[in-house]
Enzyme design. Structure first.
Site, short mmCIF file in Angstrom:
data_model
loop_
_atom_site.label_atom_id
_atom_site.label_comp_id
_atom_site.label_asym_id
_atom_site.label_seq_id
_atom_site.Cartn_x
_atom_site.Cartn_y
_atom_site.Cartn_z
N LYS A 83 2.77 -2.02 -10.86
CA LYS A 83 2.36 -1.00 -10.49
C LYS A 83 3.93 -0.46 -9.67
CE LYS A 83 1.88 -3.18 -5.93
NZ LYS A 83 2.30 -3.16 -4.58
N ALA A 115 1.60 -3.36 4.15
CA ALA A 115 2.09 -2.49 2.86
C ALA A 115 1.26 -1.92 1.81
CB ALA A 115 3.83 -2.43 2.42
N CYS A 116 1.27 -3.37 0.66
CA CYS A 116 0.90 -3.34 -0.23
C CYS A 116 -0.10 -4.34 -0.09
CB CYS A 116 1.89 -4.19 -1.29
SG CYS A 116 3.03 -3.01 -2.01
N ILE A 117 -0.37 -5.70 0.43
CA ILE A 117 -1.88 -5.88 0.75
C ILE A 117 -3.32 -5.06 1.28
CG2 ILE A 117 -2.87 -7.99 2.05
CD1 ILE A 117 -1.26 -8.72 -0.07
N THR A 120 -3.81 -2.31 -0.86
CA THR A 120 -4.94 -3.29 -2.04
C THR A 120 -6.05 -3.62 -1.58
OG1 THR A 120 -2.67 -3.97 -3.14
CG2 THR A 120 -5.01 -4.24 -3.70
#
Length: 188
Positions: A83, A115-117, A120
């Site tokens: 990603k 951020a990504c956690i 998602t």
């Protein structure tokens, strides 16, 4: 409970536990050890483990910093989703991987919490997935010099607000790794 038809399965997502992403993260070793245990338990129960790996200008694909930490080695048969955005679903094949595996429930671990956690878990939930965040299996770096709260507060706040997340036909939860039980290809 997921709104995704005919997708009763569960998958363990391991998001961005890469050398440079978690190098300065608090409780790095503890979080990585917890994720290693969850990966082992998921594999033993024949629950899919899906690896997500970020790249961008500061995290160059193929570099040492981009690689997963040495303690976590994807099995050759396990999908690795690459990603370039925070949300692991955005412009990736993650949805196709999960659809083919019949997955409607995500158990989420990894980095970075803020951020990504977060991106998602929200991305999965808004797409119809049940989403369980493993409260002691995610971490983030210290961004206090930019005005962010200390990492432990970011983690605690994310665990708190996700435990109250609600939407029709979907479930959100926060559990510690010890509470995650995988059985028969589905999380109980």
């Amino acid at each position: 409970m997921t709104t995704l038809q005919d997708r009763p399965g569960t998958a363990l997502l391991v998001i961005d536990v890469q050398n440079d992403v978690v190098a300065g993260a608090p409780r790095r070793d503890e979080v990585v050890t917890t994720i290693v245990d969850l990966v082992t338990r998921a594999r033993d129960a024949d629950v899919p483990v899906v690896w997500v790996q970020h790249s961008d200008a500061g995290l160059v694909e193929g570099s040492d910093g981009w690689r997963y930490v040495a303690e976590l080695i994807p099995d050759a048969a396990e999908p690795v989703v690459h990603k370039k955005y925070g949300d692991s679903f955005e412009d990736t094949e993650l949805e196709d991987v999960l659809r083919r595996a019949g997955v409607g429930h995500l158990v989420v671990t990894g980095a970075q919490t803020d951020a990504c956690i977060r991106s998602t878990i929200h991305g999965g939930f808004s797409r119809g997935y049940d989403v369980t965040l493993v409260g002691d299996a995610h971490t983030t770096e210290d961004l206090t010099e930019y005005g962010a709260p200390p990492p432990e507060q970011v983690i605690a706040h994310t665990n708190l607000y996700w435990s109250f997340q609600r939407a029709p036909g979907r479930a959100a939860a926060v559990v510690d790794a010890a509470e995650v039980t995988f059985a028969g290809g589905a999380e109980e």
